[in-house]
Design an enzyme around this catalytic site. Structure first.
Site, mmCIF file in Angstrom:
data_model
loop_
_atom_site.group_PDB
_atom_site.id
_atom_site.type_symbol
_atom_site.label_atom_id
_atom_site.label_comp_id
_atom_site.label_asym_id
_atom_site.label_seq_id
_atom_site.Cartn_x
_atom_site.Cartn_y
_atom_site.Cartn_z
ATOM 1 N N HIS A 1 -50.168 -26.926 -19.478
ATOM 2 C CA HIS A 1 -50.163 -27.661 -18.197
ATOM 3 C C HIS A 1 -51.968 -27.423 -17.659
ATOM 4 O O HIS A 1 -52.175 -28.565 -17.284
ATOM 5 C CB HIS A 1 -49.330 -26.918 -17.044
ATOM 6 C CG HIS A 1 -47.823 -27.197 -17.022
ATOM 7 N ND1 HIS A 1 -47.344 -28.492 -17.100
ATOM 8 C CD2 HIS A 1 -46.766 -26.493 -17.361
ATOM 9 C CE1 HIS A 1 -45.808 -28.387 -17.364
ATOM 10 N NE2 HIS A 1 -45.797 -27.140 -17.083
ATOM 11 N N HIS B 1 -46.284 -22.644 -22.674
ATOM 12 C CA HIS B 1 -45.682 -23.753 -21.720
ATOM 13 C C HIS B 1 -46.651 -23.897 -20.497
ATOM 14 O O HIS B 1 -47.123 -25.060 -20.336
ATOM 15 C CB HIS B 1 -44.361 -23.311 -21.223
ATOM 16 C CG HIS B 1 -43.811 -24.235 -20.071
ATOM 17 N ND1 HIS B 1 -42.730 -24.958 -20.387
ATOM 18 C CD2 HIS B 1 -44.415 -24.439 -18.972
ATOM 19 C CE1 HIS B 1 -42.552 -25.947 -19.527
ATOM 20 N NE2 HIS B 1 -43.282 -25.621 -18.660
ATOM 21 N N GLU B 2 -47.050 -22.765 -19.706
ATOM 22 C CA GLU B 2 -48.165 -22.873 -18.763
ATOM 23 C C GLU B 2 -49.217 -23.111 -19.004
ATOM 24 O O GLU B 2 -50.043 -24.031 -18.487
ATOM 25 C CB GLU B 2 -47.743 -21.634 -17.845
ATOM 26 C CG GLU B 2 -46.157 -21.256 -17.352
ATOM 27 C CD GLU B 2 -45.600 -22.470 -16.617
ATOM 28 O OE1 GLU B 2 -46.333 -23.099 -16.048
ATOM 29 O OE2 GLU B 2 -44.430 -22.668 -16.623
#
Length: 191
Positions: free
Chosen positions: A107, A103-104
């Site tokens: 980004h 998820h990170e």
């Protein structure tokens, strides 16, 4: 032994920028070498998967375990930095490895590939599914009871509402006023 890494060069968002790696110095939290090493290895593996899938090279981010509160992780785009919550990591290591880390990283990848876009927009979602095969979710569902801070009682037309200490302090300082999402009434401090 595997070392945590830190980017110490330019914050240039282009895929061609290269970072220099150096060991990370732990701060004043208890360092779990084995678990933190697993996280760093997973970050490296995710970057290798992304590079193979996208046929591009990405500079490795700085990783630290200083994040507090209810967030599991954060990505600092311009700094190329990943921050993880050590308490939630220790309590939910499998979810971190499978969901939070990709998820990170997505980004950071979305920022490198597309510049400034919506945090959980179509670019980020396509990277989550297309590169890592993970269902995109904007928030985690980890139990945060162990990291919940002090809460303050407020109320509205719907009933009681709990505000975090940060939001409570903003109300006390007169910086903001919060409204209920359902009834749209202003929240007032419970007596």
């Amino acid at each position: 032994m595997f070392k945590l890494f830190k980017s110490v060069t330019s914050t240039d968002p282009s895929p061609d920028s290269v970072s220099t790696l150096k060991p990370h110095t732990p701060a004043c939290y208890e360092f779990d070498a084995e678990l933190h090493t697993r996280v760093a290895q997973q970050v490296l593996e995710c970057y290798q998967i992304a590079e193979k899938h996208l046929n591009l090279h990405f500079p490795r981010p700085e990783i630290n375990f200083k994040l507090r509160g209810r967030s599991a992780g954060t990505a600092h785009l311009q700094l190329n930095k990943l921050r993880f919550n050590p308490v939630l990591l220790a309590e939910n290591s499998d979810a971190f490895l499978k969901e939070v880390i990709p998820h990170e990283i997505c980004h950071l990848l979305a920022y490198r590939l597309y510049g400034k876009v919506k945090p959980h927009g179509k670019e980020w979602q396509s990277l989550m599914v297309g590169v890592f095969g993970v269902q995109p979710s904007t928030t985690h569902s980890l139990d945060t009871q162990s990291v919940d801070g002090q809460r303050f009682d407020y109320h509205c037309g719907c009933g009681p509402v709990k505000l975090s200490i940060r939001r409570h302090n903003k109300v006390i300082r007169g910086e903001t006023q919060y409204r209920c999402r359902r009834c749209k009434r202003e929240l007032t401090r419970a007596a």
